[in-house]
Write an enzyme that holds these catalytic residues in place. Structure first.
Site, mmCIF file in Angstrom:
data_model
loop_
_atom_site.group_PDB
_atom_site.id
_atom_site.type_symbol
_atom_site.label_atom_id
_atom_site.label_comp_id
_atom_site.label_asym_id
_atom_site.label_seq_id
_atom_site.Cartn_x
_atom_site.Cartn_y
_atom_site.Cartn_z
ATOM 1 N N CYS A 132 20.055 7.538 61.172
ATOM 2 C CA CYS A 132 20.372 6.884 59.663
ATOM 3 C C CYS A 132 21.927 6.697 59.895
ATOM 4 O O CYS A 132 22.367 5.823 58.790
ATOM 5 C CB CYS A 132 20.244 8.141 58.673
ATOM 6 S SG CYS A 132 18.574 8.680 58.674
ATOM 7 N N HIS A 150 19.130 10.492 52.269
ATOM 8 C CA HIS A 150 17.837 9.570 52.787
ATOM 9 C C HIS A 150 16.888 10.836 52.694
ATOM 10 O O HIS A 150 16.838 11.672 53.386
ATOM 11 C CB HIS A 150 18.043 9.309 54.162
ATOM 12 C CG HIS A 150 16.704 8.540 54.698
ATOM 13 N ND1 HIS A 150 15.953 7.723 53.933
ATOM 14 C CD2 HIS A 150 16.293 8.595 55.735
ATOM 15 C CE1 HIS A 150 14.866 7.294 54.646
ATOM 16 N NE2 HIS A 150 14.973 8.000 55.875
ATOM 17 N N HIS A 152 12.298 11.278 52.594
ATOM 18 C CA HIS A 152 11.136 10.855 52.959
ATOM 19 C C HIS A 152 10.022 11.156 51.518
ATOM 20 O O HIS A 152 8.888 11.635 51.518
ATOM 21 C CB HIS A 152 10.198 11.307 54.121
ATOM 22 C CG HIS A 152 11.065 10.665 55.460
ATOM 23 N ND1 HIS A 152 10.610 11.049 56.239
ATOM 24 C CD2 HIS A 152 12.228 9.739 55.394
ATOM 25 C CE1 HIS A 152 11.409 10.378 57.385
ATOM 26 N NE2 HIS A 152 12.114 9.556 56.619
ATOM 27 N N GLU A 175 13.854 8.407 29.099
ATOM 28 C CA GLU A 175 15.020 9.160 28.743
ATOM 29 C C GLU A 175 15.877 9.586 30.283
ATOM 30 O O GLU A 175 17.052 9.376 30.223
ATOM 31 C CB GLU A 175 14.618 10.584 28.230
ATOM 32 C CG GLU A 175 15.776 11.362 27.599
ATOM 33 C CD GLU A 175 16.579 10.447 26.609
ATOM 34 O OE1 GLU A 175 17.832 11.179 26.223
ATOM 35 O OE2 GLU A 175 16.296 9.734 25.854
ATOM 36 N N HIS A 240 8.160 4.618 53.715
ATOM 37 C CA HIS A 240 8.933 5.236 54.531
ATOM 38 C C HIS A 240 9.876 6.228 53.476
ATOM 39 O O HIS A 240 9.978 7.626 53.886
ATOM 40 C CB HIS A 240 10.103 4.421 55.262
ATOM 41 C CG HIS A 240 11.179 4.875 56.017
ATOM 42 N ND1 HIS A 240 11.650 4.254 56.985
ATOM 43 C CD2 HIS A 240 11.739 6.021 55.971
ATOM 44 C CE1 HIS A 240 12.676 5.256 57.595
ATOM 45 N NE2 HIS A 240 12.637 6.331 56.858
#
Length: 279
Positions: A132, A150, A152, A175, A240
């Site tokens: 990443c 990040h 999943h 809201e 992903h």
């Protein structure tokens, strides 16, 4: 927030390395320096905060099976260009502060790796940088982010499946949208600026990019989405997961939680036949 990591690594460091001094063997740290001891024992240090959040996110089923990742820029430290990144392929619920990669912006130079740490801590495990990393760096350089997450999340994945032929996710009149920032591109500064918080009547829009066989291959698409959606604080990756960023680690955490709540709700709304955007 509770104490980081819910484990005894800080006490272990004090007991084992209290008299260590800095030295190198073949360019590697052979013993733990007092500076590193202090770093690893500070509950608010980025390395410890990553551990804390990884455990929380694991419990939320967001980073299971070594998936996902977190990075934090040391915005409150002496060098705000330093970025701490969790490594690839580690079990997030067991991650330790000395397992982080340390990268310096803007040249993306690797300052330290877990492989530089004494083997008494790493057990000779060969760590790899997170796949990443280029995507995290994109969020820092393009949005001046303080942290990037990040996950999943199954809610994120499911929503991209519901929107199989769409390029963005939209939702309004909920809201929880108020937890997210209202952003605008400043023509003078050429930067994205926060002008307040979103309101109940606002429409949240998050771009969706297509998945690739390798994480790093998402970089160009992520950068394009960030450029084309100046009001977004996240990018969905079809089948992903999701990338979320914020000006601080705590803002990124709040945004991630709020967006996941909205995605979970949106999945239920889709199943019930309720429109996501109220006209």
């Amino acid at each position: 927030m509770s104490a980081p990591c819910h484990c005894k690594h800080a006490e272990e460091l004090t007991d084992t390395f209290s008299s260590s001094s800095l030295s190198y063997t073949n360019g590697k740290l052979s013993v733990l320096s007092p500076e590193l001891q202090a770093e690893f024992q500070d509950p608010n240090h980025p390395a410890n905060l990553i551990c804390e959040l990884c455990r929380l996110f694991y419990d939320n089923n967001w980073v299971t099976g070594t998936g996902g990742g977190i990075s934090i820029r040391d915005v409150d430290g002496p060098n705000p260009n330093l970025v701490y990144i969790a490594p690839s392929g580690v079990q997030k619920e067991r991650i330790q502060p000395w397992e982080m990669f340390l990268v310096e912006l803007p040249d993306e130079r690797i300052i330290r790796t877990p492989n530089d740490i004494p083997k008494e801590l790493t057990k000779s495990y060969k760590y790899k940088p997170s796949a990443c990393t280029p995507l995290f760096i994109s969020c820092y350089t393009m949005r001046d982010a303080g942290a990037c997450i990040h996950t999943h999340s199954q809610h994120a994945v499911m929503m991209t499946l519901f929107l199989e032929n769409e390029k963005e996710f939209s939702i309004s009149h909920i809201e929880q949208i108020k937890a997210l920032p209202k952003l605008k591109y400043n023509e003078e500064t050429k930067k994205i600026e926060k002008i307040g918080s979103m309101e109940y009547y606002d429409k949240l829009v998050i771009p969706i990019i297509e998945n690739t066989p390798h994480e790093e291959d998402l970089t160009d698409s992520l950068q394009e989405a960030i450029k084309n959606y100046p009001g977004a604080s996240a990018v969905l990756v079809r089948r992903h997961g999701i990338y979320v960023w914020g000006e601080t680690v705590w803002k990124a955490k709040v945004y991630n939680e709020a967006i996941d709540y909205l995605l979970e709700l949106a999945v239920k709304m889709k199943l019930a036949g309720i429109p996501l955007v109220k006209e």
